[in-house]
Scaffold this motif. Structure first.
Motif, PDB file in Angstrom:
ATOM      1  N   LEU A  50      13.588   6.714 -14.700  1.00  0.00           N
ATOM      2  CA  LEU A  50      12.405   6.011 -14.221  1.00  0.00           C
ATOM      3  C   LEU A  50      12.012   4.918 -15.197  1.00  0.00           C
ATOM      4  O   LEU A  50      11.757   5.175 -16.366  1.00  0.00           O
ATOM      5  N   LYS A  51      11.962   3.677 -14.703  1.00  0.00           N
ATOM      6  CA  LYS A  51      11.653   2.533 -15.554  1.00  0.00           C
ATOM      7  C   LYS A  51      10.217   2.055 -15.355  1.00  0.00           C
ATOM      8  O   LYS A  51       9.570   1.616 -16.290  1.00  0.00           O
ATOM      9  N   ALA A  52       9.713   2.122 -14.112  1.00  0.00           N
ATOM     10  CA  ALA A  52       8.336   1.696 -13.817  1.00  0.00           C
ATOM     11  C   ALA A  52       7.933   2.311 -12.483  1.00  0.00           C
ATOM     12  O   ALA A  52       8.780   2.669 -11.654  1.00  0.00           O
ATOM     13  N   SER A  53       6.630   2.441 -12.274  1.00  0.00           N
ATOM     14  CA  SER A  53       6.132   2.981 -11.002  1.00  0.00           C
ATOM     15  C   SER A  53       4.768   2.386 -10.684  1.00  0.00           C
ATOM     16  O   SER A  53       4.051   1.928 -11.580  1.00  0.00           O
ATOM     17  N   ALA A  54       4.437   2.393  -9.406  1.00  0.00           N
ATOM     18  CA  ALA A  54       3.119   1.945  -8.944  1.00  0.00           C
ATOM     19  C   ALA A  54       2.777   2.807  -7.735  1.00  0.00           C
ATOM     20  O   ALA A  54       3.297   2.582  -6.635  1.00  0.00           O
ATOM     21  N   CYS A  55       1.944   3.826  -7.938  1.00  0.00           N
ATOM     22  CA  CYS A  55       1.657   4.809  -6.887  1.00  0.00           C
ATOM     23  C   CYS A  55       0.153   5.035  -6.770  1.00  0.00           C
ATOM     24  O   CYS A  55      -0.619   4.750  -7.689  1.00  0.00           O
ATOM     25  N   HIS A  56      -0.242   5.588  -5.621  1.00  0.00           N
ATOM     26  CA  HIS A  56      -1.641   6.002  -5.456  1.00  0.00           C
ATOM     27  C   HIS A  56      -1.909   7.220  -6.333  1.00  0.00           C
ATOM     28  O   HIS A  56      -0.992   7.931  -6.748  1.00  0.00           O
ATOM     29  N   LEU A  90      15.062   0.456  -6.138  1.00  0.00           N
ATOM     30  CA  LEU A  90      13.620   0.532  -5.893  1.00  0.00           C
ATOM     31  C   LEU A  90      13.400   1.508  -4.750  1.00  0.00           C
ATOM     32  O   LEU A  90      13.970   1.342  -3.665  1.00  0.00           O
ATOM     33  N   ILE A  91      12.597   2.535  -4.987  1.00  0.00           N
ATOM     34  CA  ILE A  91      12.325   3.551  -3.965  1.00  0.00           C
ATOM     35  C   ILE A  91      10.902   3.374  -3.458  1.00  0.00           C
ATOM     36  O   ILE A  91       9.952   3.275  -4.236  1.00  0.00           O
ATOM     37  N   ILE A  92      10.770   3.309  -2.104  1.00  0.00           N
ATOM     38  CA  ILE A  92       9.458   3.197  -1.462  1.00  0.00           C
ATOM     39  C   ILE A  92       9.246   4.444  -0.622  1.00  0.00           C
ATOM     40  O   ILE A  92      10.102   4.817   0.192  1.00  0.00           O
ATOM     41  N   TYR A 108       9.851  15.399  -9.166  1.00  0.00           N
ATOM     42  CA  TYR A 108      10.761  15.658  -8.056  1.00  0.00           C
ATOM     43  C   TYR A 108      11.579  14.404  -7.743  1.00  0.00           C
ATOM     44  O   TYR A 108      12.799  14.463  -7.542  1.00  0.00           O
ATOM     45  N   MET A 109      10.915  13.245  -7.728  1.00  0.00           N
ATOM     46  CA  MET A 109      11.597  11.990  -7.412  1.00  0.00           C
ATOM     47  C   MET A 109      12.564  11.585  -8.522  1.00  0.00           C
ATOM     48  O   MET A 109      13.599  10.977  -8.265  1.00  0.00           O
ATOM     49  N   LYS A 110      12.233  11.940  -9.759  1.00  0.00           N
ATOM     50  CA  LYS A 110      13.153  11.660 -10.866  1.00  0.00           C
ATOM     51  C   LYS A 110      14.476  12.407 -10.657  1.00  0.00           C
ATOM     52  O   LYS A 110      15.561  11.847 -10.834  1.00  0.00           O
ATOM     53  N   GLY A 143       0.783  -1.230   0.000  1.00  0.00           N
ATOM     54  CA  GLY A 143       0.000   0.000   0.000  1.00  0.00           C
ATOM     55  C   GLY A 143       0.814   1.280   0.000  1.00  0.00           C
ATOM     56  O   GLY A 143       0.345   2.318   0.472  1.00  0.00           O
ATOM     57  N   GLN A 144       2.033   1.237  -0.504  1.00  0.00           N
ATOM     58  CA  GLN A 144       2.896   2.414  -0.527  1.00  0.00           C
ATOM     59  C   GLN A 144       3.288   2.773  -1.966  1.00  0.00           C
ATOM     60  O   GLN A 144       3.115   1.973  -2.885  1.00  0.00           O
ATOM     61  N   HIS A 145       3.808   4.007  -2.117  1.00  0.00           N
ATOM     62  CA  HIS A 145       4.277   4.443  -3.434  1.00  0.00           C
ATOM     63  C   HIS A 145       5.588   3.727  -3.780  1.00  0.00           C
ATOM     64  O   HIS A 145       6.506   3.683  -2.959  1.00  0.00           O
ATOM     65  N   LEU A 146       5.675   3.198  -4.993  1.00  0.00           N
ATOM     66  CA  LEU A 146       6.894   2.538  -5.450  1.00  0.00           C
ATOM     67  C   LEU A 146       7.361   3.141  -6.765  1.00  0.00           C
ATOM     68  O   LEU A 146       6.559   3.362  -7.675  1.00  0.00           O
ATOM     69  N   LEU A 147       8.672   3.383  -6.875  1.00  0.00           N
ATOM     70  CA  LEU A 147       9.259   3.858  -8.125  1.00  0.00           C
ATOM     71  C   LEU A 147      10.533   3.061  -8.406  1.00  0.00           C
ATOM     72  O   LEU A 147      11.383   2.914  -7.519  1.00  0.00           O
ATOM     73  N   LEU A 148      10.641   2.554  -9.619  1.00  0.00           N
ATOM     74  CA  LEU A 148      11.786   1.743 -10.013  1.00  0.00           C
ATOM     75  C   LEU A 148      12.654   2.541 -10.998  1.00  0.00           C
ATOM     76  O   LEU A 148      12.173   2.994 -12.030  1.00  0.00           O
ATOM     77  N   PHE A 149      13.927   2.702 -10.644  1.00  0.00           N
ATOM     78  CA  PHE A 149      14.857   3.462 -11.478  1.00  0.00           C
ATOM     79  C   PHE A 149      15.980   2.555 -11.962  1.00  0.00           C
ATOM     80  O   PHE A 149      16.403   1.640 -11.252  1.00  0.00           O
TER      81      PHE A 149
END
Length: 610
Positions: free
Chosen positions: A237-243, A298-300, A253-255, A225-231
């Motif tokens: 940025l290669k993939a993400s799964a966020c609310h 992987l950033i959470i 900003y995260m990029k 249930g958290q924001h995920l960003l894959l770099f």
């Protein structure tokens, strides 16, 4: 199966090892299972062992020895750092391959007499080592052990996928040791891992079914249930799964943040706090791949602080993600190699039935229309700079993206510091205006590359469209000539189609010395006159010819009176000893003027006039 990736059997074996790690607490049982699985799927492996460094003894101790060994004797061996193949890999903190008996014998010569005696007793007398792989077990950048595979048959050789598997197994062993420590220290927290086991099983199923990175990201996101960003390894940025609350602004900003942190990752994970739009997040960055070969991170982003068990479970999930990234990269590189070999052969013009069949296998229709493009890259400050693989890989992806269309496809492959692209167009596509469309796509690509890599100069050469594969090499030669022209001569735009070449084709057929000779013969006196008096006769002649010898348009363009223009033209005729109304000398003058404008180093003309 492709050469540089894991086989399906090895992948299933690795997943089985992962499940064992998640379902068993006894580290010895886990090690036995790891060795059983590894030896069973590596054809060349006749035996194998897992060694763990004991701080108290300052020695590597064999925790598992299977295959062609007598385990009870083998486990008595204790190695110092740098001793034998295993000790060398431990000291080097990297995978070492000893390809033949000579290399193995040299490594074994470092054994102490006692350890050598134990080793000789532990192996049946009719067997001897023919090759060995030793791969370190790294935990937070520190080597804590080694996995070694031994081959005893000359006919069997270790393969690249075996090395990949062993490195992945080493990562699993490190996770197993870390988790074993967590289990021992916090029995209460162990019960929480049942949820993680279910996550891992679900992840394993996704991998086996070939669902891909985005499906893995979505599963982790839905579970925690958290924001995920894959770099990736360079912070892209290669993939993400966020609310849905995670805005585009936050993503940007995260990029920017990732480009700083991903490139400096040293540990398996880092934990910190970050404030975005006045909201404070706990930020966990998990490394992907190994310290020697990073695959990114992987950033959470979490509102609540994540405990060690949750992070350990996510690290385990990162193993699955890393394997998927390795697989994707291996597939991409293998496709590039196969298509690169095909395109290289195609551009030689040596077309035969075998190549035509290979074209069909790679989905190239022999009857389609084809255009060759060459995208050349140069560093603005260092023309000799060779760009890294990850930059070229990103550039390849960028080339593939904008050129694709419903009735076309593109195949882009690397050729040193340039990319060669073959644009395939359906046979029904009309050639009318196709050049303009391709140039527009090239301009968009050039702009995209410049926006991403401001330090890179991009030149694009475009050959003419050819009907069928048998004529493709002609388009490649034309694109090559365009790149040569862009490199050697002055041209306002860095995109050039062979179709647009007029007098420039004459330039390409001759050496610069021959061109300068021609310019000197036709325009030499006028150039010399200009250099000595800094007049405006040469520029007047250029505008006059550009305006199709129209007196009024030329005068207006130069902002002078027609009488002044007439005087200048008369003076030009006197200096060149010619008549500008005579078609034959005028043709030579026009040609010389065109060539003169493309010569980059016009100062070289001075030697002809000195």
């Amino acid at each position: 199966m492709m050469q540089d990736t894991l086989t399906h059997r090895q992948l299933k074996s690795l997943i089985h090892v992962s499940n064992v790690i998640n379902s068993k607490l006894d580290i010895d049982t886990i090690f036995e299972s790891i060795m059983n699985e590894t030896i069973s799927v590596v054809e060349a492996a006749g035996g194998g062992s897992i060694w763990i460094f004991d701080k108290n003894q300052n020695r590597l101790i064999a925790k598992s020895a299977q295959g062609l060994f007598y385990p009870q004797i083998f486990r008595q061996i204790k190695l110092v750092s740098g001793e034998s193949m295993t000790g060398m890999a431990f000291a080097a903190k990297k995978c070492l391959i000893f390809w033949d008996e000579v290399e193995v014998k040299q490594a074994l010569s470092t054994l102490t007499p006692d350890n050598r005696d134990l080793l000789d007793r532990a192996i049946p007398s009719n067997f001897h080592f023919t090759s060995v792989i030793s791969s370190p077990i790294l935990q937070k950048g520190k080597c804590i052990g080694v996995i070694t595979l031994d081959s005893f048959e000359q006919s069997l050789q270790f393969k690249q996928e075996d090395i990949n598997l062993l490195e992945a197994i080493g990562h699993q062993a490190a996770v197993a040791l870390e988790k074993s420590s967590l289990y021992n220290e916090k029995e209460l927290m162990v019960r929480k891992l049942s949820h993680s086991i279910e996550i891992h099983r679900n992840l394993s199923n996704l991998v086996v079914n070939g669902e891909g990175i985005q499906s893995i990201m979505d599963l982790i996101h839905n579970t925690i249930g958290q924001h995920l960003l894959l770099f990736d390894e360079i912070g892209e940025l290669k993939a993400s799964a966020c609310h849905s609350t995670f805005s585009v602004e936050m993503t940007e900003y995260m990029k920017a943040y990732a480009k700083q942190i991903i490139l400096t990752l040293e540990n398996s994970h880092t934990i910190s706090e970050i404030t975005i739009n006045d909201d404070t997040y706990h930020l966990v960055v998990l490394s992907l791949g190994s310290k020697l070969k990073s695959l990114g991170g992987l950033i959470i982003l979490s509102k609540q602080k994540m405990n060690e068990v949750d992070i350990a479970a996510l690290e385990h999930a990162c193993t699955v993600i890393s394997l998927e990234l390795v697989k994707e990269q291996a597939v991409f590189e293998t496709q590039q190699r196969l298509r690169g070999e095909f395109v290289t052969k195609l551009f030689t013009g040596q077309i035969d039935e075998v190549l035509i069949q290979k074209a069909k296998n790679l989905n190239f229709d022999p009857n389609w229309k084809y255009v060759a493009l060459i995208i050349n890259f140069e560093d603005k400050l260092d023309e000799q700079k060779v760009f890294g693989d990850y930059v070229i890989r990103n550039l390849l992806h960028m080339v593939n993206m904008p050129l694709l269309g419903g009735n076309s496809q593109v195949t882009a492959v690397r050729d040193e510091n340039q990319i060669v692209a073959l644009l395939s167009l359906h046979s029904r596509v009309s050639s009318f205006n196709i050049v303009a469309e391709i140039k527009e796509l090239a301009r968009k690509l050039q702009l995209q590359i410049k926006n991403k890599y401001s330090e890179i100069d991009v030149s694009i050469g475009i050959g003419r469209m050819k009907q069928g594969l048998t004529l493709v090499h002609e388009s490649f030669v034309e694109a090559t000539k365009c790149i040569k022209f862009l490199k050697n001569y002055q041209f306002d735009h860095r995109i050039l189609s062979y179709t647009d070449l007029g007098v420039q084709r004459f330039i390409l057929q001759n050496s610069q010395e021959e061109l300068l000779d021609f310019i000197q013969e036709v325009l030499g006196p006028l150039i010399q006159y200009e250099q000595s008096r800094k007049g405006e006769l040469l520029s007047t002649l250029i505008v006059y010819l550009d305006q199709n010898q129209n007196i009024k348009k030329t005068a207006d363009s130069l902002h002078i009176h027609t009488n002044t223009l007439s005087y200048r033209l008369k003076r030009i005729e006197e200096i060149l000893l010619t008549d500008l109304n005579d078609s034959q000398p005028l043709f030579n003058i026009h040609l010389a003027i065109n060539i003169y404008q493309y010569i980059k180093d016009k100062d070289t003309l001075q030697k002809y006039n000195s």
